[in-house]
Motif scaffolding. Structure first.
Motif, PDB file in Angstrom:
ATOM      1  N   LYS A 313       0.816  -1.214   0.000  1.00 11.47           N
ATOM      2  CA  LYS A 313       0.000   0.000   0.000  1.00 11.47           C
ATOM      3  C   LYS A 313       0.854   1.272   0.000  1.00 11.47           C
ATOM      4  O   LYS A 313       0.333   2.364   0.205  1.00 11.47           O
ATOM      5  CB  LYS A 313      -0.930   0.005   1.209  1.00 11.47           C
ATOM      6  CG  LYS A 313      -1.951  -1.117   1.201  1.00 11.47           C
ATOM      7  CD  LYS A 313      -2.910  -0.983   0.014  1.00 11.47           C
ATOM      8  CE  LYS A 313      -3.960  -2.075   0.022  1.00 11.47           C
ATOM      9  NZ  LYS A 313      -4.911  -1.924  -1.133  1.00 11.47           N
ATOM     10  N   ASP A 314       2.144   1.109  -0.219  1.00 11.20           N
ATOM     11  CA  ASP A 314       3.025   2.264  -0.310  1.00 11.20           C
ATOM     12  C   ASP A 314       2.726   3.007  -1.609  1.00 11.20           C
ATOM     13  O   ASP A 314       2.758   2.428  -2.693  1.00 11.20           O
ATOM     14  CB  ASP A 314       4.486   1.808  -0.276  1.00 11.20           C
ATOM     15  CG  ASP A 314       5.449   2.951  -0.509  1.00 11.20           C
ATOM     16  OD1 ASP A 314       5.616   3.770   0.403  1.00 11.20           O
ATOM     17  OD2 ASP A 314       6.020   3.022  -1.625  1.00 11.20           O
ATOM     18  N   GLN A 315       2.428   4.296  -1.500  1.00 15.84           N
ATOM     19  CA  GLN A 315       1.983   5.057  -2.670  1.00 15.84           C
ATOM     20  C   GLN A 315       3.040   5.121  -3.765  1.00 15.84           C
ATOM     21  O   GLN A 315       2.705   5.037  -4.955  1.00 15.84           O
ATOM     22  CB  GLN A 315       1.588   6.472  -2.238  1.00 15.84           C
ATOM     23  CG  GLN A 315       0.338   6.528  -1.380  1.00 15.84           C
ATOM     24  CD  GLN A 315       0.044   7.935  -0.889  1.00 15.84           C
ATOM     25  OE1 GLN A 315       0.853   8.842  -1.032  1.00 15.84           O
ATOM     26  NE2 GLN A 315      -1.133   8.112  -0.304  1.00 15.84           N
ATOM     27  N   LEU A 316       4.299   5.252  -3.396  1.00 15.27           N
ATOM     28  CA  LEU A 316       5.348   5.323  -4.414  1.00 15.27           C
ATOM     29  C   LEU A 316       5.436   4.015  -5.190  1.00 15.27           C
ATOM     30  O   LEU A 316       5.504   4.022  -6.428  1.00 15.27           O
ATOM     31  CB  LEU A 316       6.694   5.651  -3.766  1.00 15.27           C
ATOM     32  CG  LEU A 316       7.895   5.714  -4.705  1.00 15.27           C
ATOM     33  CD1 LEU A 316       7.673   6.716  -5.826  1.00 15.27           C
ATOM     34  CD2 LEU A 316       9.171   6.037  -3.936  1.00 15.27           C
ATOM     35  N   ARG A 317       5.406   2.896  -4.482  1.00 15.18           N
ATOM     36  CA  ARG A 317       5.448   1.598  -5.166  1.00 15.18           C
ATOM     37  C   ARG A 317       4.215   1.405  -6.052  1.00 15.18           C
ATOM     38  O   ARG A 317       4.305   0.864  -7.158  1.00 15.18           O
ATOM     39  CB  ARG A 317       5.538   0.474  -4.130  1.00 15.18           C
ATOM     40  CG  ARG A 317       6.842   0.451  -3.332  1.00 15.18           C
ATOM     41  CD  ARG A 317       8.013   0.018  -4.185  1.00 15.18           C
ATOM     42  NE  ARG A 317       9.267   0.002  -3.462  1.00 15.18           N
ATOM     43  CZ  ARG A 317       9.782  -1.077  -2.883  1.00 15.18           C
ATOM     44  NH1 ARG A 317       9.138  -2.228  -2.932  1.00 15.18           N
ATOM     45  NH2 ARG A 317      10.951  -0.999  -2.258  1.00 15.18           N
ATOM     46  N   MET A 318       3.065   1.835  -5.550  1.00 20.66           N
ATOM     47  CA  MET A 318       1.822   1.681  -6.320  1.00 20.66           C
ATOM     48  C   MET A 318       1.863   2.528  -7.591  1.00 20.66           C
ATOM     49  O   MET A 318       1.485   2.063  -8.678  1.00 20.66           O
ATOM     50  CB  MET A 318       0.626   2.055  -5.448  1.00 20.66           C
ATOM     51  CG  MET A 318       0.380   1.103  -4.281  1.00 20.66           C
ATOM     52  SD  MET A 318      -0.834   1.737  -3.096  1.00 20.66           S
ATOM     53  CE  MET A 318      -2.326   1.736  -4.097  1.00 20.66           C
ATOM     54  N   GLU A 319       2.320   3.776  -7.480  1.00 20.81           N
ATOM     55  CA  GLU A 319       2.398   4.641  -8.658  1.00 20.81           C
ATOM     56  C   GLU A 319       3.415   4.111  -9.663  1.00 20.81           C
ATOM     57  O   GLU A 319       3.212   4.188 -10.868  1.00 20.81           O
ATOM     58  CB  GLU A 319       2.766   6.063  -8.215  1.00 20.81           C
ATOM     59  CG  GLU A 319       1.718   6.760  -7.379  1.00 20.81           C
ATOM     60  CD  GLU A 319       0.397   6.875  -8.098  1.00 20.81           C
ATOM     61  OE1 GLU A 319       0.364   7.525  -9.166  1.00 20.81           O
ATOM     62  OE2 GLU A 319      -0.605   6.304  -7.621  1.00 20.81           O
ATOM     63  N   PHE A 320       4.504   3.564  -9.145  1.00 15.96           N
ATOM     64  CA  PHE A 320       5.527   2.979 -10.008  1.00 15.96           C
ATOM     65  C   PHE A 320       4.970   1.758 -10.750  1.00 15.96           C
ATOM     66  O   PHE A 320       5.143   1.611 -11.966  1.00 15.96           O
ATOM     67  CB  PHE A 320       6.737   2.584  -9.166  1.00 15.96           C
ATOM     68  CG  PHE A 320       7.801   1.843  -9.923  1.00 15.96           C
ATOM     69  CD1 PHE A 320       8.735   2.529 -10.682  1.00 15.96           C
ATOM     70  CD2 PHE A 320       7.869   0.461  -9.886  1.00 15.96           C
ATOM     71  CE1 PHE A 320       9.715   1.854 -11.384  1.00 15.96           C
ATOM     72  CE2 PHE A 320       8.853  -0.224 -10.580  1.00 15.96           C
ATOM     73  CZ  PHE A 320       9.773   0.481 -11.338  1.00 15.96           C
ATOM     74  N   THR A 321       4.295   0.877 -10.009  1.00 17.26           N
ATOM     75  CA  THR A 321       3.735  -0.343 -10.611  1.00 17.26           C
ATOM     76  C   THR A 321       2.697  -0.022 -11.675  1.00 17.26           C
ATOM     77  O   THR A 321       2.607  -0.701 -12.714  1.00 17.26           O
ATOM     78  CB  THR A 321       3.114  -1.225  -9.513  1.00 17.26           C
ATOM     79  OG1 THR A 321       4.114  -1.557  -8.545  1.00 17.26           O
ATOM     80  CG2 THR A 321       2.536  -2.508 -10.103  1.00 17.26           C
ATOM     81  N   GLN A 322       1.912   1.031 -11.439  1.00 15.50           N
ATOM     82  CA  GLN A 322       0.855   1.403 -12.382  1.00 15.50           C
ATOM     83  C   GLN A 322       1.371   2.215 -13.560  1.00 15.50           C
ATOM     84  O   GLN A 322       0.599   2.584 -14.453  1.00 15.50           O
ATOM     85  CB  GLN A 322      -0.238   2.179 -11.635  1.00 15.50           C
ATOM     86  CG  GLN A 322      -0.970   1.352 -10.591  1.00 15.50           C
ATOM     87  CD  GLN A 322      -1.853   2.192  -9.678  1.00 15.50           C
ATOM     88  OE1 GLN A 322      -2.149   3.349  -9.974  1.00 15.50           O
ATOM     89  NE2 GLN A 322      -2.292   1.620  -8.576  1.00 15.50           N
ATOM     90  N   GLY A 323       2.672   2.475 -13.564  1.00 12.91           N
ATOM     91  CA  GLY A 323       3.269   3.161 -14.699  1.00 12.91           C
ATOM     92  C   GLY A 323       3.042   4.659 -14.745  1.00 12.91           C
ATOM     93  O   GLY A 323       3.202   5.272 -15.811  1.00 12.91           O
ATOM     94  N   HIS A 324       2.696   5.258 -13.611  1.00  9.09           N
ATOM     95  CA  HIS A 324       2.426   6.696 -13.596  1.00  9.09           C
ATOM     96  C   HIS A 324       3.713   7.517 -13.549  1.00  9.09           C
ATOM     97  O   HIS A 324       3.766   8.615 -14.117  1.00  9.09           O
ATOM     98  CB  HIS A 324       1.543   7.052 -12.400  1.00  9.09           C
ATOM     99  CG  HIS A 324       0.180   6.431 -12.473  1.00  9.09           C
ATOM    100  ND1 HIS A 324      -0.651   6.290 -11.389  1.00  9.09           N
ATOM    101  CD2 HIS A 324      -0.508   5.907 -13.527  1.00  9.09           C
ATOM    102  CE1 HIS A 324      -1.779   5.718 -11.750  1.00  9.09           C
ATOM    103  NE2 HIS A 324      -1.708   5.466 -13.049  1.00  9.09           N
ATOM    104  N   ILE A 325       4.742   7.032 -12.869  1.00  2.45           N
ATOM    105  CA  ILE A 325       5.993   7.771 -12.718  1.00  2.45           C
ATOM    106  C   ILE A 325       7.164   6.799 -12.626  1.00  2.45           C
ATOM    107  O   ILE A 325       6.988   5.599 -12.435  1.00  2.45           O
ATOM    108  CB  ILE A 325       5.992   8.668 -11.454  1.00  2.45           C
ATOM    109  CG1 ILE A 325       5.624   7.831 -10.226  1.00  2.45           C
ATOM    110  CG2 ILE A 325       5.082   9.856 -11.609  1.00  2.45           C
ATOM    111  CD1 ILE A 325       5.887   8.536  -8.922  1.00  2.45           C
TER     112      ILE A 325
END
Length: 445
Positions: A313-325
């Protein structure tokens, strides 16, 4: 009215106007131990030489250097004169060639600090503490190695005059770049024997804070060459906040930093200009990404040290996994407790006492991170330090970095290994000039 006060009144409108219009007012200036590094190394011809060397068929070797990288949000706390940095910089246990140290909030983020001139005396104080810590350690290592060498010589009957000078890996450290933008600061320290291989130091400051341009948030980036390899280090402080919409603001800050940051291209326009154009790239800072769980559940999982559940649930990991940044970027395995938010001078996470009302909730989070991009970097440690100075814990990483060396470059090598370096180092005392608030001006952006 005293001249100093009149000067401040004139400067303030210029500073505010420049910051609001995103002008690079003073952004090409930085402080360094060397009064003028361009006098030592003729940088005007270095980019031309890169072009000529690329066309040659000489042998290219690879060296490896150890780099210590750390980020620390100090929460606006001014360091005391006797603040011990030995544990943070790990000077007793390991030895490194380059130290890259990033800070956030070295000053409180009040309006007068955001809009006004930088308080350089605070960054100078941090640099003084860092210098004393690094060079105290190297002096002790040299003394110990010298004692061991003398014992070996006496035991073997070896002629002292014929003995070697020993390992010079414990040479003194010099600051090649130190740059501050409001509360963000980055400072780079190099072993003195590596100074002869450093070229093209430059800085770039990007404000992403108030009105999308002020320096209470944003990044200070530095670049330089070691031998023929370019390095870029980006020290960030991204948008804060625990709401869902704040994640988008942090993503926008990163995109803005990667897009707007630029460095001089050199007289032949062949030097890397953007962050990702460099050979070795490391990003560090208070990225402010939180954990997308309720405060109570987050604290329970932290107490149980169930890092894998929290990292899902770490936001950075989630954004990375979803390809946002951060596509193509890397981060080491996190095996340490969240670094934010603590009550200062305690090991207690911030929160409400049961049965009381709390104005602000701050669930634990891994706000402070270190990432890297591209090849030629191998992370060999990723942990945190237990300093209680602020509400954040410092995060540290160590890397081995591959550096290209062109062996047939005799003209440059002959110059760099000449006596001019020794003469230059003897001429200057390498003390920061606390009265020089702007530092040394380099190539304008």
């Amino acid at each position: 009215m005293p001249n100093k006060e009149r000067s401040r009144e004139v400067m303030w409108p210029r500073l505010v106007e420049s910051k609001l219009l995103r002008r690079p007012f003073g952004s090409s200036r930085f402080v360094a131990d060397l009064p003028n590094i361009q006098t030592l190394f003729p940088l005007h011809s270095f980019d031309d030489q890169i072009l000529s060397e690329r066309s040659l068929s000489g042998h290219r070797d690879t060296l490896k250097y150890k780099i210590f990288v750390s980020t620390w949000n100090v929460g606006g706390v001014t360091p005391s004169d006797d603040l011990c940095l030995d544990d943070w910089l790990d000077v007793q246990n390991h030895s490194y060639d380059i130290y890259v140290l990033g800070f956030q909030e070295i000053v409180p983020l009040r309006a007068k600090n955001v809009l006004g001139p930088e308080k350089s005396w605070i960054s100078n104080k941090w640099n003084s503490l860092i210098r004393d810590t690094l060079n105290k350690s190297t002096a002790n290592k040299v003394s110990n190695e010298g004692s061991k060498l003398r014992e070996q010589e006496e035991g073997s009957g070896q002629d002292k005059g014929a003995s070697s000078r020993g390992d010079n890996s414990a040479g003194e450290f010099r600051c090649i770049i130190s740059k501050q933008m409001v509360g963000i600061m980055i400072t780079i320290w190099i072993r003195s024997e590596l100074l002869q291989f450093i070229h093209q130091p430059s800085v770039s400051c990007i404000g992403c804070g108030i009105m999308g341009c002020l320096g209470n948030k944003g990044a200070v980036s530095v670049r330089f060459f070691v031998h023929k390899t370019s390095f870029c280090f980006v020290c960030c402080h991204l948008a804060s906040g625990g709401k869902a919409a704040d994640v988008h603001l942090r993503n926008t800050d990163i995109i803005d930093i990667l897009t707007r940051t630029s460095f001089p291209r050199g007289t032949s326009f062949n030097l890397p200009r953007k962050i990702l154009d460099h050979d070795r790239v490391i990003l560090l800072g208070d990225l402010n990404y939180r954990i997308s769980l309720q405060e109570g559940e987050t604290k329970s999982l932290v107490e149980q040290k169930r890092w894998s559940n929290l990292l899902e649930k770490d936001q950075l990991r989630m954004e990375f996994t979803q390809g946002h940044i951060f596509q193509g970027w890397n981060e080491g395995l996190i095996t340490f407790s969240p670094t934010y938010k603590y009550y200062p001078n305690t090991d207690m996470y911030y929160g409400c006492t049961p049965g009381t009302k709390c104005d602000k909730k701050r669930a634990p989070a891994w706000c402070d991170r270190i990432l890297w991009y591209g090849r030629g970097l191998k992370q060999i440690r990723y942990d945190r330090c237990e300093s209680r100075l602020s509400d954040h814990r410092p995060v540290r990483a160590a890397f081995t970095a591959e550096v290209d060396v062109l062996r047939h470059s005799s003209s440059l090598g002959g110059f760099l290994m000449s006596d001019r370096l020794d003469e230059y180092l003897e001429k200057y005392s390498f003390e920061f000039n606390n009265n020089n608030e702007e530092g040394n001006e380099r190539t304008s952006l």
